[in-house]
Design a protein around this motif. Structure first.
Motif, PDB file in Angstrom:
ATOM      1  N   HIS A  85       0.831  -1.217  -0.045  1.00  0.00           N
ATOM      2  CA  HIS A  85      -0.384   0.054  -0.423  1.00  0.00           C
ATOM      3  C   HIS A  85       0.911   1.023   0.163  1.00  0.00           C
ATOM      4  N   SER A  86       0.984   2.432  -1.009  1.00  0.00           N
ATOM      5  CA  SER A  86       1.736   2.959  -1.093  1.00  0.00           C
ATOM      6  C   SER A  86       1.500   4.339  -0.225  1.00  0.00           C
ATOM      7  N   ALA A  87       0.322   4.430   1.080  1.00  0.00           N
ATOM      8  CA  ALA A  87      -0.119   5.028   1.809  1.00  0.00           C
ATOM      9  C   ALA A  87       1.226   4.141   3.340  1.00  0.00           C
ATOM     10  N   TYR A  88       1.006   3.273   3.205  1.00  0.00           N
ATOM     11  CA  TYR A  88       1.862   3.053   4.609  1.00  0.00           C
ATOM     12  C   TYR A  88       2.829   3.303   4.481  1.00  0.00           C
ATOM     13  N   ARG A  92       6.710   0.057   7.289  1.00  0.00           N
ATOM     14  CA  ARG A  92       5.835  -0.658   6.965  1.00  0.00           C
ATOM     15  C   ARG A  92       5.836  -1.842   6.187  1.00  0.00           C
ATOM     16  N   ARG A  93       6.591  -0.789   5.115  1.00  0.00           N
ATOM     17  CA  ARG A  93       6.398  -1.226   3.516  1.00  0.00           C
ATOM     18  C   ARG A  93       7.764  -2.207   3.703  1.00  0.00           C
ATOM     19  N   ASP A  98      10.196  -7.205   3.980  1.00  0.00           N
ATOM     20  CA  ASP A  98      11.160  -8.357   4.142  1.00  0.00           C
ATOM     21  C   ASP A  98      10.539  -9.587   4.759  1.00  0.00           C
ATOM     22  N   SER A  99       9.011  -9.354   5.463  1.00  0.00           N
ATOM     23  CA  SER A  99       8.851 -10.310   5.599  1.00  0.00           C
ATOM     24  C   SER A  99       7.927 -11.542   5.113  1.00  0.00           C
ATOM     25  N   SER A 100       7.568 -10.897   3.542  1.00  0.00           N
ATOM     26  CA  SER A 100       6.917 -11.709   2.442  1.00  0.00           C
ATOM     27  C   SER A 100       8.806 -13.143   2.109  1.00  0.00           C
ATOM     28  N   GLY A 101       9.831 -12.204   2.088  1.00  0.00           N
ATOM     29  CA  GLY A 101      11.085 -12.880   1.190  1.00  0.00           C
ATOM     30  C   GLY A 101      10.739 -13.356  -0.093  1.00  0.00           C
ATOM     31  N   GLY A 115      10.977   6.696  -3.137  1.00  0.00           N
ATOM     32  CA  GLY A 115      11.309   6.333  -2.003  1.00  0.00           C
ATOM     33  C   GLY A 115      10.673   4.663  -2.003  1.00  0.00           C
ATOM     34  N   LEU A 116      11.755   3.467  -2.047  1.00  0.00           N
ATOM     35  CA  LEU A 116      10.985   2.435  -2.159  1.00  0.00           C
ATOM     36  C   LEU A 116      12.102   1.020  -1.238  1.00  0.00           C
ATOM     37  N   PRO A 117      10.844   0.047  -1.012  1.00  0.00           N
ATOM     38  CA  PRO A 117      11.251  -0.505  -0.233  1.00  0.00           C
ATOM     39  C   PRO A 117      13.159  -1.083  -0.540  1.00  0.00           C
TER      40      PRO A 117
END
Length: 585
Positions: A85-88, A92-93, A98-101, A115-117
């Motif tokens: 979600h772009s509003a996160y 949180r993003r 990270d948690s999804s792998g 800015g991207l994760p």
């Protein structure tokens, strides 16, 4: 033989109607052939980056035609799309990625500029320098089955982190091919919800699997004038509005839905007066009440209403869709008799695989179905319902600490966990209340261990970890939280927050400010508003912002957007912005 995957159905439609428009976004038009070929090229690129069966692929993009291409390409590559979600907030993003792998993040240039994760690989779907033209236009070898994952959508979680709901191709096909869509009302569907919201499942796959067209709304929060323009210019036949947004549209300009054959609404309590207003203004439009959850692939029940429909004090969410089973049970999992209240459990079509990588959470909410075949499961919704005299389901409320805010599901425990991490707080409690306009809002109560905290600092702290719709609109400092006899927080005894503006009152200085102060006070339901009072101090939410923009436009005849309102924030700021605009014309 009929295809057994979502992308297989889209490819079949492209073979049947290659030159029909599949996606429109402003001036961009993609036919089914173009959509299929562009998705094939991107799918080959993703395969080369390691995307295979059930590989999660993170997506962070604006609403656009390229977004539709990207989601389809991920399925063609064998993966499952994971919307971010772009509003996160940034943390949180990053946590979701990270948690999804995931091995790949697909983004666009706009989001890359913000800015991207961090991710092992990043693909810019709209980068002209990205030589996708060198990839084959034919589909990669398809090894996907109906039981493989199509997407993972994250929702609020009580542990302080969101949880990802894992949904299969079979689940999506069951929804998108339900007979309720065979009315011809969904030929042109407006894509207006955030794609990280489960309603995107309807907006994307119902039109594409029926040979229709997705009309992509411009990025950003929609306002009433934008909805009106898109509905008229794009000849929209079907769209979904959350219950709150539906109410605002009904009250501020129901006639904008004229020409729409079917409006879906749900996600919270549907106000009967809003349905009556829409049906009166648009007698040829059907309003279809919907109910469901991300865990059961969006919609499980429906109730169509047309002009002349007799509505009581409650809008029922209807009857089960095809292959869906509804159980109203007590705390012993026994059916409740007659029209008595019970908790709703859903089985059959659409029950998701569970929570991605969280078997513990899955076991809590996805339980054995004692009324089905061996091995079948049902989803515990946490919603209290009853059956009315017609056998339709009526929503009563939540059984636990989960609420709906602006159509998004929010676990109060997650908000409390984030707020409780603020230094110097001894106790916190977050509850869902109502604004003066009847909209749901979050209110936070805090007990300091020492000096009283600044509410603005508390709000800023929460905003660093949670999206805007999960940020409380009011913070109340107490000496102690009221407790029940058994030592639990007595939420019913918590005081109402002060809804009056917090800054020193400064009267309007010119006629335009007088009009703005009057409109602000009416919309926010307060006695008076000074020119320095900020919309953020007045418990602004996106629905109130839409209502405010609509009324300011009507009162002053100015071109104003929700973003302009948020940038200006106060009557004085808005007056200055309007004056500057007038000087440049």
């Amino acid at each position: 033989m009929s295809p057994t995957t979502v992308h297989g159905h889209v490819a079949e439609q492209a073979r049947r109607t290659p030159d029909a428009v599949a996606v429109s976004a402003g001036p961009v038009r993609l036919t089914y052939r173009e959509l299929d070929e562009r998705a094939n090229r991107l799918a080959h690129r993703l395969r080369g980056l390691g995307v295979g069966p059930e590989t999660p692929v993170a997506v962070l993009m604006e609403r656009s035609a390229e977004l539709v291409v990207t989601l389809l390409a991920i399925l063609k590559a064998g993966g499952c799309y994971l919307p971010v979600h772009s509003a996160y907030p940034a943390d949180r993003r990053q946590w979701i990625v990270d948690s999804s792998g995931t091995p790949v993040l697909v983004a666009d240039r706009t989001k890359a500029g913000e800015g991207l994760p961090s991710a092992p690989a990043v693909v810019l779907a709209d980068d002209p320098a990205d030589a996708l033209a060198g990839e084959p236009a034919t589909a990669p070898e398809d090894t996907t089955g109906p039981g493989d994952l199509a997407y993972v959508i994250y929702t609020s979680g009580s542990t302080g982190h969101p949880k990802g709901v894992a949904v299969t191709h079979w689940d999506v096909l069951g929804l998108a091919l339900d007979p309720c869509w065979d009315t011809g009302a969904h030929e042109r569907v407006l894509m207006v919800a955030p794609y990280a919201f489960n309603v995107s499942t309807y907006e994307l796959w119902v039109p594409l699997l029926h040979g229709g067209r997705i009309v992509v709304a411009p990025p950003g929060e929609p306002d009433l004038d934008t909805l009106r323009r898109l509905i008229r210019e794009e000849e929209i036949t079907g769209l979904h509005l959350t219950a709150g947004l539906f109410r605002v549209v009904a009250e501020e300009g129901a006639d904008c839905l004229a020409g729409v054959r079917e409006v879906l609404t749900g996600g919270d309590v549907i106000v009967p007066a809003a349905v009556r207003q829409v049906l009166a203004a648009c007698p040829d439009t059907t309003v279809r009440a919907m109910y469901g959850a991300t865990e059961v692939t969006l919609f499980s029940t429906h109730s169509p209403m047309t002009a002349g429909h007799e509505l009581g004090t409650v809008v029922p969410v209807g009857r089960a869709m095809r292959d869906v089973r509804l159980y109203v049970l007590d705390d012993r999992l026994s059916p409740v008799p007659g029209d008595l209240e019970g908790e709703l459990y859903i089985a059959g079509r659409g029950v998701a695989r569970g929570y991605f990588g969280r078997p513990d959470l899955t076991a809590e909410r996805f339980v054995a179905d004692p009324f089905g075949e061996p091995g079948e499961r049902m989803y515990r919704t946490g919603d209290l319902v009853r059956r009315n005299d017609d056998g339709q389901i009526e929503f009563i409320g939540r059984a636990g600490d989960q609420v709906k805010i602006l159509g998004f599901r929010v676990e109060l425990g997650e908000v409390e966990a984030v707020l409780g991490a603020y230094p110097g707080l001894a106790h916190v409690a977050v509850v869902a209340g109502q604004s003066a306009q009847g909209d749901r809002r979050l209110v936070a109560y805090v007990v300091p261990a020492g000096d009283a905290p600044d509410p603005a600092a508390l709000r800023a702290h929460v905003k660093t970890s949670l999206p805007d719709y999960m940020v409380p609109t009011a913070f109340v400092v107490l000496d102690a939280l009221p407790l029940t006899a058994n030592g639990k927080v007595d939420r019913a005894a918590l005081p109402d927050p002060d809804t009056e503006p917090g800054s020193a009152y400064r009267a309007p200085l010119n006629p335009r400010q007088e009009v703005l102060c009057t409109v602000f006070a009416e919309v926010f339901g307060v006695e008076r508003v000074g020119i320095d009072d900020s919309i953020f101090d007045l418990d602004v939410q996106s629905l109130l912002a839409m209502r405010l923009v609509s009324r300011i436009r009507a009162a002053l005849g100015v071109n104003l957007t929700i973003r302009d309102l948020f940038d200006a924030a106060s009557v004085a700021g808005l007056d200055e912005w309007l004056e500057a605009g007038a000087r440049t014309q």
